[in-house]
Every structure is written in C-alpha cells, then in structure tokens.
Design a protein around this motif. Structure first.
Motif, PDB file in Angstrom:
ATOM      1  N   LEU A 113     -15.658  18.287   8.504  1.00  0.00           N
ATOM      2  CA  LEU A 113     -16.062  17.361   9.633  1.00  0.00           C
ATOM      3  C   LEU A 113     -14.996  16.816  10.559  1.00  0.00           C
ATOM      4  N   ASN A 135     -14.689  19.503  13.196  1.00  0.00           N
ATOM      5  CA  ASN A 135     -15.864  19.687  14.144  1.00  0.00           C
ATOM      6  C   ASN A 135     -16.449  18.192  14.614  1.00  0.00           C
ATOM      7  N   GLU A 172     -17.868  17.455  17.192  1.00  0.00           N
ATOM      8  CA  GLU A 172     -19.197  17.526  17.747  1.00  0.00           C
ATOM      9  C   GLU A 172     -20.100  17.488  16.621  1.00  0.00           C
ATOM     10  N   LYS A 173     -19.945  18.052  15.666  1.00  0.00           N
ATOM     11  CA  LYS A 173     -20.613  17.765  14.404  1.00  0.00           C
ATOM     12  C   LYS A 173     -20.710  16.303  13.788  1.00  0.00           C
ATOM     13  N   SER A 184     -23.022  14.627  15.902  1.00  0.00           N
ATOM     14  CA  SER A 184     -24.487  14.601  15.488  1.00  0.00           C
ATOM     15  C   SER A 184     -24.964  13.932  14.247  1.00  0.00           C
ATOM     16  N   GLU A 216     -20.352  26.754   4.902  1.00  0.00           N
ATOM     17  CA  GLU A 216     -20.953  25.615   5.621  1.00  0.00           C
ATOM     18  C   GLU A 216     -21.761  24.676   4.661  1.00  0.00           C
ATOM     19  N   THR A 275     -24.469  21.469   4.346  1.00  0.00           N
ATOM     20  CA  THR A 275     -25.693  21.337   4.949  1.00  0.00           C
ATOM     21  C   THR A 275     -26.118  19.856   4.829  1.00  0.00           C
ATOM     22  N   ILE A 323     -29.124  18.684  16.028  1.00  0.00           N
ATOM     23  CA  ILE A 323     -29.863  18.969  14.788  1.00  0.00           C
ATOM     24  C   ILE A 323     -30.972  19.740  14.823  1.00  0.00           C
ATOM     25  N   LEU A 383     -28.352  19.490   9.665  1.00  0.00           N
ATOM     26  CA  LEU A 383     -27.249  19.867  10.345  1.00  0.00           C
ATOM     27  C   LEU A 383     -26.074  20.577   9.557  1.00  0.00           C
ATOM     28  N   LYS A 384     -25.962  21.868   9.872  1.00  0.00           N
ATOM     29  CA  LYS A 384     -24.965  22.642   9.226  1.00  0.00           C
ATOM     30  C   LYS A 384     -23.549  22.432   9.642  1.00  0.00           C
ATOM     31  N   VAL A 385     -22.443  22.300   8.816  1.00  0.00           N
ATOM     32  CA  VAL A 385     -21.089  21.860   9.582  1.00  0.00           C
ATOM     33  C   VAL A 385     -20.333  23.028   8.731  1.00  0.00           C
TER      34      VAL A 385
END
Length: 187
Positions: free
Chosen positions: A42, A45, A47-48, A51, A73, A75, A118, A185-187
């Motif tokens: 996290l 990332n 931007e994730k 979200s 990833e 989820t 998302i 959402l996948k990170v």
C-alpha cells in the motif's frame, strides 16, 4: 481540474491504522496473509491507498480478502455489513441516468466506482464475499452486469436472505435507498 489522488502523510497513517485494526479483527478473511507485506504494498502505491480511503469514507470498510501469488496482488473488498451507505440511491450506469426522465438519482454506480478507482464486484466475487460472513442482510448491492443483460435494459444486484445469496434483475435506471454497490480493488 484534476482531482488529487494522493493522501497526505497524516491521512495515510490514519487510514493504515484503520485498515490494520480491521485486518487484525477479521483474520478469517485473509488467513496466511501478513499485514506488514500488505502495508508495504500500500505504501508503494499511493493512488491505491487513495482509492481505499474513498472506499472507507463512503462506508465500505475495505479489507483484504485474497492474495494472488501469480500477480503479486492483494484484493480488497468492501466488507461493511450492509451496502455502503454513501453509495446508495444510484442507478446502474450513465446510459440509465441519461435515459431516466424524472426523479433522476444523483449519479450512477459505474461512474462513482470509476472515480474512486475501484471496480464493481462481479457475481463470483460477491459469492466469495458471502463466504466470509453475512453481508447485505437488509440492503442489496448492484454487481457487475453482463453486457447481454445490459443491452436489454437490465442490470443485476444481489443480497443475502434466508441463508442464501440471491441474484436479481431490475431496470438499470432504477434506484433505491437500500441499494448501493460494493467495490473491489487490487493492489
């Protein structure tokens, strides 16, 4: 005007604490997944993370539900007991919103989800979520609608009643105070 899709350091720290607390309280949702690895992902990332904050701010209570070793990833799904409160009373998509003549809702789920970064849960994802607890026992949630159904003017939604997941249809332009949407959402 472009929207800022990055949290401040303070906002990030506050959200990570909320997510960590939820992660620890609901270990049945993510057996074998280590929080420190999720947090590192996290933090790399932003931007994730933004979200996820949008999911949190609209009442979704996002939590980790899966890790895919092949794609590396994690989820997250909205894991609020009921459909997220700030994402209700929306029709399905822009086409439905544009064709509705009277009493238009304020927006549609596809545009709101896209703005949040998302995706709507698919039927299979919704069923997977229900294996982790009983969600939408009083509300319902729009889910990703197959193109062939949408072409005919319909959209699908789901809920959990009588110990079972039910998938229903409705006109895509309909909206209800007790129907929102859940995201992934996948990170």
């Amino acid at each position: 005007m472009t929207m800022k899709k990055k949290l401040s350091l303070k906002e990030s720290a506050e959200l990570l604490k909320i997510l960590k607390d939820r992660f620890e309280k609901n270990s049945n949702r993510h057996e074998g997944i280590e929080w420190n690895k999720v947090q590192a992902k996290l933090e790399s990332n932003p931007e994730k993370l933004w979200s996820l904050n949008e999911m949190e701010q609209t009442g979704g209570e996002p939590d980790v539900v899966n890790y895919d070793k092949n794609t590396d990833e994690y989820t997250f799904y909205d894991c609020s007991a009921e459909s997220p409160k700030a994402r209700r009373s929306l029709c399905y998509d822009r086409q439905a919103l544009d064709t509705r003549k009277e009493n238009k809702p304020k927006n549609n789920v596809e545009d709101v989800a896209a703005a949040m970064g998302i995706t709507l849960l698919s039927e299979s994802e919704y069923r997977e979520l229900q294996k982790l607890g009983n969600f939408d026992t009083k509300t319902s949630s729009w889910i990703e609608t197959p193109a062939e159904i949408r072409k005919l003017g319909g959209a699908i939604f789901a809920d959990f009643r009588y110990g079972n997941v039910f998938i229903y249809h409705n006109g895509a332009e309909s909206y209800y105070a007790a129907r929102g949407f859940r995201g992934a959402l996948k990170v």
